[in-house]
Design a protein around this motif. Structure first.
Motif, PDB file in Angstrom:
ATOM      1  N   LYS A 161      38.200 -54.007 -46.568  1.00  0.00           N
ATOM      2  CA  LYS A 161      37.225 -55.109 -46.561  1.00  0.00           C
ATOM      3  C   LYS A 161      37.721 -56.283 -47.393  1.00  0.00           C
ATOM      4  O   LYS A 161      37.657 -57.440 -46.958  1.00  0.00           O
ATOM      5  CB  LYS A 161      35.880 -54.630 -47.096  1.00  0.00           C
ATOM      6  CG  LYS A 161      35.106 -53.770 -46.132  1.00  0.00           C
ATOM      7  CD  LYS A 161      33.795 -53.335 -46.769  1.00  0.00           C
ATOM      8  CE  LYS A 161      32.965 -52.480 -45.853  1.00  0.00           C
ATOM      9  NZ  LYS A 161      31.716 -52.036 -46.501  1.00  0.00           N
ATOM     10  N   ALA A 162      38.215 -55.997 -48.585  1.00  0.00           N
ATOM     11  CA  ALA A 162      38.718 -57.072 -49.457  1.00  0.00           C
ATOM     12  C   ALA A 162      39.959 -57.714 -48.843  1.00  0.00           C
ATOM     13  O   ALA A 162      40.126 -58.941 -48.912  1.00  0.00           O
ATOM     14  CB  ALA A 162      39.030 -56.515 -50.844  1.00  0.00           C
ATOM     15  N   GLY A 163      40.822 -56.901 -48.250  1.00  0.00           N
ATOM     16  CA  GLY A 163      42.023 -57.431 -47.602  1.00  0.00           C
ATOM     17  C   GLY A 163      41.698 -58.329 -46.424  1.00  0.00           C
ATOM     18  O   GLY A 163      42.297 -59.387 -46.243  1.00  0.00           O
ATOM     19  N   GLU A 164      40.713 -57.924 -45.623  1.00  0.00           N
ATOM     20  CA  GLU A 164      40.317 -58.735 -44.472  1.00  0.00           C
ATOM     21  C   GLU A 164      39.697 -60.058 -44.902  1.00  0.00           C
ATOM     22  O   GLU A 164      39.928 -61.088 -44.273  1.00  0.00           O
ATOM     23  CB  GLU A 164      39.358 -57.960 -43.572  1.00  0.00           C
ATOM     24  CG  GLU A 164      40.064 -56.998 -42.649  1.00  0.00           C
ATOM     25  CD  GLU A 164      41.015 -57.693 -41.701  1.00  0.00           C
ATOM     26  OE1 GLU A 164      40.583 -58.311 -40.714  1.00  0.00           O
ATOM     27  OE2 GLU A 164      42.239 -57.611 -41.964  1.00  0.00           O
ATOM     28  N   LEU A 165      38.920 -60.026 -45.970  1.00  0.00           N
ATOM     29  CA  LEU A 165      38.339 -61.265 -46.486  1.00  0.00           C
ATOM     30  C   LEU A 165      39.453 -62.212 -46.939  1.00  0.00           C
ATOM     31  O   LEU A 165      39.443 -63.403 -46.595  1.00  0.00           O
ATOM     32  CB  LEU A 165      37.376 -60.978 -47.641  1.00  0.00           C
ATOM     33  CG  LEU A 165      36.713 -62.208 -48.265  1.00  0.00           C
ATOM     34  CD1 LEU A 165      35.832 -62.931 -47.242  1.00  0.00           C
ATOM     35  CD2 LEU A 165      35.903 -61.799 -49.483  1.00  0.00           C
ATOM     36  N   ALA A 166      40.419 -61.693 -47.683  1.00  0.00           N
ATOM     37  CA  ALA A 166      41.543 -62.526 -48.141  1.00  0.00           C
ATOM     38  C   ALA A 166      42.346 -63.052 -46.950  1.00  0.00           C
ATOM     39  O   ALA A 166      42.754 -64.225 -46.928  1.00  0.00           O
ATOM     40  CB  ALA A 166      42.435 -61.722 -49.087  1.00  0.00           C
ATOM     41  N   TYR A 167      42.551 -62.205 -45.957  1.00  0.00           N
ATOM     42  CA  TYR A 167      43.279 -62.625 -44.747  1.00  0.00           C
ATOM     43  C   TYR A 167      42.519 -63.757 -44.042  1.00  0.00           C
ATOM     44  O   TYR A 167      43.115 -64.783 -43.694  1.00  0.00           O
ATOM     45  CB  TYR A 167      43.454 -61.430 -43.810  1.00  0.00           C
ATOM     46  CG  TYR A 167      43.977 -61.807 -42.458  1.00  0.00           C
ATOM     47  CD1 TYR A 167      45.328 -62.089 -42.266  1.00  0.00           C
ATOM     48  CD2 TYR A 167      43.123 -61.904 -41.361  1.00  0.00           C
ATOM     49  CE1 TYR A 167      45.812 -62.448 -41.016  1.00  0.00           C
ATOM     50  CE2 TYR A 167      43.595 -62.264 -40.113  1.00  0.00           C
ATOM     51  CZ  TYR A 167      44.935 -62.534 -39.945  1.00  0.00           C
ATOM     52  OH  TYR A 167      45.416 -62.892 -38.709  1.00  0.00           O
ATOM     53  N   ALA A 223      38.922 -64.814 -52.867  1.00  0.00           N
ATOM     54  CA  ALA A 223      39.118 -63.606 -52.061  1.00  0.00           C
ATOM     55  C   ALA A 223      40.328 -62.799 -52.529  1.00  0.00           C
ATOM     56  O   ALA A 223      40.296 -61.563 -52.517  1.00  0.00           O
ATOM     57  CB  ALA A 223      39.272 -63.977 -50.588  1.00  0.00           C
ATOM     58  N   VAL A 224      41.398 -63.477 -52.940  1.00  0.00           N
ATOM     59  CA  VAL A 224      42.574 -62.759 -53.451  1.00  0.00           C
ATOM     60  C   VAL A 224      42.217 -62.018 -54.731  1.00  0.00           C
ATOM     61  O   VAL A 224      42.628 -60.873 -54.942  1.00  0.00           O
ATOM     62  CB  VAL A 224      43.770 -63.719 -53.657  1.00  0.00           C
ATOM     63  CG1 VAL A 224      44.893 -63.036 -54.409  1.00  0.00           C
ATOM     64  CG2 VAL A 224      44.273 -64.219 -52.307  1.00  0.00           C
ATOM     65  N   TRP A 225      41.422 -62.656 -55.589  1.00  0.00           N
ATOM     66  CA  TRP A 225      40.984 -61.966 -56.810  1.00  0.00           C
ATOM     67  C   TRP A 225      40.118 -60.762 -56.471  1.00  0.00           C
ATOM     68  O   TRP A 225      40.199 -59.716 -57.116  1.00  0.00           O
ATOM     69  CB  TRP A 225      40.263 -62.928 -57.753  1.00  0.00           C
ATOM     70  CG  TRP A 225      41.217 -63.684 -58.612  1.00  0.00           C
ATOM     71  CD1 TRP A 225      41.616 -64.983 -58.458  1.00  0.00           C
ATOM     72  CD2 TRP A 225      41.932 -63.179 -59.743  1.00  0.00           C
ATOM     73  NE1 TRP A 225      42.529 -65.311 -59.430  1.00  0.00           N
ATOM     74  CE2 TRP A 225      42.743 -64.215 -60.232  1.00  0.00           C
ATOM     75  CE3 TRP A 225      41.968 -61.950 -60.383  1.00  0.00           C
ATOM     76  CZ2 TRP A 225      43.572 -64.075 -61.330  1.00  0.00           C
ATOM     77  CZ3 TRP A 225      42.797 -61.798 -61.493  1.00  0.00           C
ATOM     78  CH2 TRP A 225      43.582 -62.855 -61.944  1.00  0.00           C
ATOM     79  N   MET A 276      40.753 -56.879 -57.558  1.00  0.00           N
ATOM     80  CA  MET A 276      39.768 -56.042 -58.241  1.00  0.00           C
ATOM     81  C   MET A 276      39.450 -54.790 -57.421  1.00  0.00           C
ATOM     82  O   MET A 276      39.217 -53.718 -57.983  1.00  0.00           O
ATOM     83  CB  MET A 276      38.496 -56.831 -58.541  1.00  0.00           C
ATOM     84  CG  MET A 276      38.703 -57.968 -59.550  1.00  0.00           C
ATOM     85  SD  MET A 276      39.514 -57.457 -61.084  1.00  0.00           S
ATOM     86  CE  MET A 276      41.130 -58.211 -60.877  1.00  0.00           C
ATOM     87  N   ALA A 277      39.476 -54.889 -56.095  1.00  0.00           N
ATOM     88  CA  ALA A 277      39.287 -53.702 -55.251  1.00  0.00           C
ATOM     89  C   ALA A 277      40.444 -52.730 -55.462  1.00  0.00           C
ATOM     90  O   ALA A 277      40.240 -51.508 -55.508  1.00  0.00           O
ATOM     91  CB  ALA A 277      39.184 -54.103 -53.782  1.00  0.00           C
ATOM     92  N   LEU A 331      38.078 -56.198 -63.752  1.00  0.00           N
ATOM     93  CA  LEU A 331      38.010 -57.344 -64.661  1.00  0.00           C
ATOM     94  C   LEU A 331      36.981 -58.359 -64.197  1.00  0.00           C
ATOM     95  O   LEU A 331      36.746 -58.518 -63.004  1.00  0.00           O
ATOM     96  CB  LEU A 331      39.381 -58.018 -64.747  1.00  0.00           C
ATOM     97  CG  LEU A 331      40.541 -57.153 -65.227  1.00  0.00           C
ATOM     98  CD1 LEU A 331      41.847 -57.899 -65.064  1.00  0.00           C
ATOM     99  CD2 LEU A 331      40.323 -56.743 -66.666  1.00  0.00           C
ATOM    100  N   GLU A 332      36.424 -59.038 -65.141  1.00  0.00           N
ATOM    101  CA  GLU A 332      35.556 -60.192 -64.881  1.00  0.00           C
ATOM    102  C   GLU A 332      36.369 -61.442 -65.207  1.00  0.00           C
ATOM    103  O   GLU A 332      37.301 -61.384 -66.023  1.00  0.00           O
ATOM    104  CB  GLU A 332      34.311 -60.130 -65.767  1.00  0.00           C
ATOM    105  CG  GLU A 332      33.414 -58.940 -65.477  1.00  0.00           C
ATOM    106  CD  GLU A 332      32.827 -58.982 -64.079  1.00  0.00           C
ATOM    107  OE1 GLU A 332      32.547 -60.091 -63.572  1.00  0.00           O
ATOM    108  OE2 GLU A 332      32.653 -57.904 -63.489  1.00  0.00           O
ATOM    109  N   PRO A 333      36.048 -62.584 -64.606  1.00  0.00           N
ATOM    110  CA  PRO A 333      36.795 -63.806 -64.910  1.00  0.00           C
ATOM    111  C   PRO A 333      36.902 -64.092 -66.410  1.00  0.00           C
ATOM    112  O   PRO A 333      37.959 -64.491 -66.903  1.00  0.00           O
ATOM    113  CB  PRO A 333      36.012 -64.896 -64.181  1.00  0.00           C
ATOM    114  CG  PRO A 333      35.364 -64.179 -63.047  1.00  0.00           C
ATOM    115  CD  PRO A 333      35.027 -62.808 -63.589  1.00  0.00           C
TER     116      PRO A 333
END
Length: 187
Positions: free
Chosen positions: A101-107, A138-140, A144-145, A155-157
């Motif tokens: 899911k995180a990878g698809e969002l970044a993509y 999205a990369v962040w 984190m994922a 991590l938090e910002p």
């Protein structure tokens, strides 16, 4: 009566062999699990690096201020040469649900940057910045994922002295009123 010791030895051997086989099976399962985890980490890192490489190449295309120039091919080439599609496929197959899911969002967000650049967005344009900041966030989230998948603290910002993962609030161009001309210096 002479058979009782033989039966006892045979039963002991069967028990010992069964125990050894169970231990070996558990060891093999643990090794396969570790191998899959290492593979997932490798695929996630390869994908993140491919995203970064593609974004860097897209920035080079976006630095060209001649908007009359055809940017379709250079922008497509930037993403293709970075290996984004192949690394994405590996992550889609081997990643956990959260990583995928995180990878698809970044993509998807990288493709938005590519599309903005293809249509003429420059590094100082509002269109580029809207896509860029969404991509950065999205990369962040992908990072984190991956940390969560590795049972690491997410991590938090603020942990890295940031106000957010998107970096919008620190972007001098995004803070400028829309009516002002953008600063020509690169971001």
């Amino acid at each position: 009566m002479e058979w009782i010791p033989v039966v006892g030895v045979v039963c002991g051997a069967v028990i010992a062999l069964t125990s050894a086989l169970m231990v070996e099976a558990q060891h093999n399962r643990a090794q396969r699990r570790q191998h899959r985890e290492a593979e997932r980490v490798r695929y996630c890192l390869e994908f993140a690096l491919a995203l970064d490489s593609a974004h860097s190449a897209l920035r080079e295309v976006a630095q060209d201020h001649d908007v009359s120039r055809d940017r379709l091919r250079p922008a497509n080439r930037a993403v293709h040469r970075a290996g984004v599609f192949a690394t994405r496929e590996r992550l889609l197959v081997a990643g956990t649900v959260d990583l995928v899911k995180a990878g698809e969002l970044a993509y998807d967000r990288l493709i938005a940057v590519r599309n903005a650049v293809r249509t003429g967005a420059t590094l100082q344009s509002r269109e580029y910045h809207q896509a860029y900041h969404a991509f950065t966030e999205a990369v962040w989230q992908l990072r984190m994922a991956a940390r969560a998948d590795l049972d690491q603290v997410v991590l938090e910002p603020a942990d890295l002295d940031r106000r957010s993962w998107s970096e919008r609030e620190g972007c001098r161009w995004c803070l400028e009123p829309a009516s002002r001309e953008p600063d020509p210096s690169p971001v």
